[in-house]
Design a protein around this motif. Structure first.
Motif, short mmCIF file in Angstrom:
data_model
loop_
_atom_site.label_atom_id
_atom_site.label_comp_id
_atom_site.label_asym_id
_atom_site.label_seq_id
_atom_site.Cartn_x
_atom_site.Cartn_y
_atom_site.Cartn_z
N MET A 1 44.72 39.01 40.38
CA MET A 1 44.12 40.31 40.07
C MET A 1 43.72 40.40 38.61
SD MET A 1 45.91 44.04 40.03
CE MET A 1 46.51 43.65 38.38
N ASP A 2 44.60 39.92 37.71
CA ASP A 2 44.30 40.01 36.29
C ASP A 2 43.13 39.12 35.90
OD1 ASP A 2 45.28 39.02 33.22
OD2 ASP A 2 45.46 41.14 33.66
N GLU A 3 43.05 37.94 36.51
CA GLU A 3 41.93 37.05 36.21
C GLU A 3 40.62 37.61 36.76
OE1 GLU A 3 44.33 32.80 35.96
OE2 GLU A 3 43.05 33.25 37.69
N ARG A 4 40.66 38.25 37.93
CA ARG A 4 39.45 38.91 38.44
C ARG A 4 39.02 40.06 37.53
NH1 ARG A 4 40.59 41.51 42.71
NH2 ARG A 4 42.70 40.84 43.21
N ARG A 5 40.01 40.78 37.01
CA ARG A 5 39.69 41.86 36.06
C ARG A 5 39.05 41.30 34.80
NH1 ARG A 5 41.25 42.95 31.50
NH2 ARG A 5 42.89 41.37 31.67
N ALA A 6 39.62 40.18 34.30
CA ALA A 6 39.06 39.57 33.09
C ALA A 6 37.64 39.06 33.34
CB ALA A 6 39.96 38.43 32.61
N THR A 7 37.41 38.49 34.53
CA THR A 7 36.07 38.01 34.86
C THR A 7 35.07 39.16 34.94
OG1 THR A 7 37.06 36.19 36.10
CG2 THR A 7 34.74 36.66 36.50
N ARG A 8 35.52 40.24 35.56
CA ARG A 8 34.62 41.41 35.68
C ARG A 8 34.36 42.03 34.31
NH1 ARG A 8 33.54 44.23 40.39
NH2 ARG A 8 31.73 45.58 40.03
N VAL B 1 27.27 49.77 34.54
CA VAL B 1 28.51 49.46 33.83
C VAL B 1 29.54 50.55 34.03
CG1 VAL B 1 29.54 48.92 31.60
CG2 VAL B 1 27.26 48.07 32.15
N CYS B 2 29.18 51.78 33.63
CA CYS B 2 30.18 52.85 33.65
C CYS B 2 30.66 53.16 35.07
CB CYS B 2 29.60 54.10 32.99
SG CYS B 2 29.32 53.93 31.23
N LEU B 3 29.70 53.44 35.98
CA LEU B 3 30.09 53.82 37.33
C LEU B 3 30.78 52.67 38.07
CD1 LEU B 3 27.02 55.96 38.48
CD2 LEU B 3 29.25 56.73 37.63
N GLU B 4 30.22 51.46 38.00
CA GLU B 4 30.79 50.33 38.73
C GLU B 4 32.15 49.91 38.17
OE1 GLU B 4 26.50 48.32 39.99
OE2 GLU B 4 28.02 47.15 38.92
N LEU B 5 32.25 49.83 36.83
CA LEU B 5 33.54 49.44 36.24
C LEU B 5 34.59 50.52 36.42
CD1 LEU B 5 32.71 47.53 32.93
CD2 LEU B 5 33.45 46.62 35.13
N ALA B 6 34.22 51.79 36.37
CA ALA B 6 35.18 52.86 36.61
C ALA B 6 35.73 52.80 38.04
CB ALA B 6 34.54 54.21 36.34
N LYS B 7 34.83 52.56 39.00
CA LYS B 7 35.28 52.41 40.39
C LYS B 7 36.15 51.17 40.54
CE LYS B 7 33.43 51.95 45.08
NZ LYS B 7 32.20 51.84 45.91
N TYR B 8 35.77 50.06 39.90
CA TYR B 8 36.56 48.84 39.96
C TYR B 8 37.93 49.02 39.31
CZ TYR B 8 37.67 43.85 39.66
OH TYR B 8 38.26 42.63 39.78
N SER B 9 38.00 49.78 38.24
CA SER B 9 39.27 50.06 37.58
C SER B 9 40.21 50.82 38.49
CB SER B 9 39.03 50.85 36.28
OG SER B 9 40.25 51.19 35.66
N GLN B 10 39.71 51.78 39.22
CA GLN B 10 40.55 52.52 40.17
C GLN B 10 41.07 51.59 41.27
OE1 GLN B 10 41.63 55.62 39.84
NE2 GLN B 10 40.48 55.81 37.91
N GLU B 11 40.24 50.68 41.75
CA GLU B 11 40.71 49.73 42.76
C GLU B 11 41.79 48.81 42.21
OE1 GLU B 11 36.35 49.42 45.05
OE2 GLU B 11 37.21 47.70 43.98
N MET B 12 41.62 48.36 40.95
CA MET B 12 42.62 47.51 40.33
C MET B 12 43.95 48.26 40.14
SD MET B 12 41.49 44.38 39.68
CE MET B 12 40.90 44.52 41.37
N LYS B 13 43.88 49.50 39.78
CA LYS B 13 45.11 50.28 39.60
C LYS B 13 45.86 50.43 40.92
CE LYS B 13 43.43 52.97 35.64
NZ LYS B 13 43.03 54.32 35.15
#
Length: 581
Positions: free
Chosen positions: A219-226, A98-110
């Motif tokens: 992008m926002d819907e992919r973020r919501a799904t993740r 959760v932490c590592l994968e979502l943190a990496k995904y958050s950086q990609e979304m930004k």
């Protein structure tokens, strides 16, 4: 529904919403990280607790281990120790999955969000630069026209001056020719720049920005799904946030149309010839056109100008000339001409990203006309539902009072029936008042819904298939000129006896026997699509045909026009590009 179509004018809203989504994602990552730390601390405390109560001596040397009670206690401690191991595994899984994968995904979304908004701002800046170039070429064209007119006046004056030499006259004529040539070049440059800006603006509003907004929505819907994968059961609710955002911030405004070409060369003199010069047509339109062009608002301006006051056709008041009845023939001014002049002065406002936001000085009106069309429709719908609930409550109370009055009349010892009369009268007054308010809000709601549908059709008509004609039948052309004032006197006409001069009586009835002047057009329009007028009251038109505008749209989606080869009738408003005189 998608953001590129419904939220085309809500750039700042999408910027805030996508930032809020990423902040929520980071907040959830932080929460999971702290929960993993709590799980680690909990497991550590459990292991310390187990270690504290485990036997200190080896099992084979402890005589108490032979008792079943001691064995059960040791097994309990081992179970707690195993539970502490499970908590450690949960904390490790939360930290990695959760932490590592979502943190990496958050950086990609930004990074993706930053790229999309940079692209949008770059496109917006290019459109602003194009508008500035358009304004520069228009001012140059206006200045060259004035210089050409001034040079023509000078040449004519020297040509008529007997004291001027031939060389001076020839020099003045050459200067006039040169200035006129410069004005023509400026005109061509301005026309080309205007065509280029209109093409870029259409591409910006109908293609470039909708694509960017659709990417942001994806992008926002992919973020919501993740994020929903981390939430579990909350994923379905999060996927609806895109539609909720549309419902909250959809304005309903139409996209801006093409800018019109302003020809400043209409007041220029003809090029002076060797024999004579043309008489200049000294008109003040040039200066008035210049002031009007400077008064026009740039779509990306930061300050909102107040909207023009509406006429009685739009829910306001007409001038006293129209409201006090037919004027005297001595006045010399036709009230219909006055109404036409006022309607010409009302310019539609130009929608854009920044100008559609309400200013601080917005006046709140009862019909919510200060709000965007879509928000106005929702607020009117809420008010109508609230009035209907209040009306039903008052009617139920009236029925209860009537039943109570009947009981009092049959059984006087229970109460005086006359004591209920004030409450019954008050209830009846409330019912009448609420019925009037319901009718009023229904009329406003119908007008708002037609405006929303008209805006949606007008904004997409130039770049899509022909829209569907209005569902309602076109109005009767014989009574269309008198429909504007019939709304205010609908209720009073049903209660009062008809007067000698009805609503449909022409203003100058005493002159009808002498002559009947045909109505003059109030503007021009061009047919964007082909229309086959098959129903009663309509008229056919071909794509690209020039028509005369006889009557504007009254909110029902139909406009009355006249063809050049004869014939007059109604056509769909969304099929026209209108230019008022």
């Amino acid at each position: 529904m998608d953001w590129g179509t419904e939220l085309w004018d809500q750039f700042e809203v999408l910027e805030r919403h996508t930032q809020w989504g990423l902040d929520l994602l980071d907040k959830y990552v932080k929460f999971v990280k702290e929960r993993a730390e709590v799980e680690q601390a909990y497991a550590k405390q459990l292991r310390s607790l187990v270690k504290k109560y485990l036997p200190k001596r080896p099992t084979k040397d402890d005589p108490e281990v032979k008792f079943s009670q001691q064995q059960s206690f040791v097994q309990l401690l081992q179970e707690v120790n195993d539970f502490a191991g499970q908590r450690e595994l949960v904390a490790e899984s939360l930290g990695i999955r959760v932490c590592l994968e979502l943190a990496k995904y958050s950086q990609e979304m930004k990074q993706e969000r930053k790229m999309h908004f940079q692209e949008g701002r770059r496109a917006q800046q290019q459109l602003e630069n194009g508008f500035k170039q358009l304004e520069t070429s228009k001012r140059k064209f206006e200045r060259d026209c004035r210089e050409a007119e001034k040079a023509a006046h000078t040449a004519e004056r020297l040509d008529q001056d007997i004291n001027a030499t031939k060389a001076d006259v020839e020099k003045a004529k050459q200067q006039a020719h040169l200035r006129n040539h410069m004005a023509e070049e400026s005109k061509n440059e301005y026309a080309a720049q205007l065509q280029r800006f209109n093409r870029d603006q259409a591409h910006f509003y109908f293609s470039q920005m909708p694509q960017i907004f659709d990417k942001l929505q994806d992008m926002d819907e992919r973020r919501a799904t993740r994020l929903g994968a981390g939430y579990g059961l909350l994923s379905e609710a999060e996927l609806q946030d895109s539609q909720v955002l549309i419902e909250l911030h959809k304005s309903g405004f139409a996209r801006p149309g093409d800018l019109e070409f302003e020809d400043f060369s209409q007041v220029m003199n003809r090029v002076p010839s060797d024999s004579s010069l043309g008489t200049p047509d000294c008109r003040p339109e040039l200066r008035a056109a210049s002031s009007r062009s400077r008064a026009k608002r740039w779509p990306f301006g930061k300050k909102n100008k107040p909207r023009p006051p509406s006429l009685s056709l739009l829910g306001g008041h007409l001038p006293s000339t129209l409201s006090d009845g037919p004027p005297s023939p001595r006045s010399g001014r036709d009230p219909l001409a006055i109404l036409s002049e006022i309607s010409k002065s009302v310019k539609p406002r130009l929608a854009s990203f920044r100008s559609l936001r309400g200013g601080r000085g917005t006046v709140v009106t009862e019909d919510f006309s200060h709000l965007p069309p879509e928000q106005q429709r929702k607020r009117l719908q809420q008010q109508l539902e609230e009035r209907n609930r209040e009306l039903q409550k008052e009617e139920d109370q009236r029925e209860a009072l009537k039943k109570m009055k009947d009981v009092y009349e049959k059984t006087p010892q229970m109460g005086d029936p006359a004591s209920l009369e004030p409450r019954i009268a008050e209830t009846l007054g409330n019912i009448e008042r609420l019925k009037l308010e319901v009718q009023k809000y229904e009329a406003w709601l119908a007008e708002a819904e037609s405006r929303v549908l008209s805006n949606r059709g007008d904004s997409l008509s130039r770049h899509s298939r022909p829209p569907d004609p209005p569902a309602t039948a076109p109005p009767d052309s014989s009574s269309s000129s008198n429909n504007s004032g019939s709304q205010d006197n609908k209720e009073s006409s049903s209660e009062e006896p008809p007067s000698e001069e009805g609503q449909d009586t022409p203003i100058y009835t005493e002159f009808d026997e002498d002559f009947e002047e045909p109505a003059s057009p109030i503007g021009q329009c061009v047919a964007i699509y082909h229309f086959e007028g098959s129903s009663e009251g309509t008229i056919s038109m071909s794509e690209g045909e020039d028509l005369s505008l006889m009557e504007e749209d009254k909110g029902d989606g139909w406009t009355r026009v006249r063809r050049k080869q004869g014939g007059e009738g109604y056509v769909p408003t969304s099929y026209l590009r209108v230019t008022l005189n």
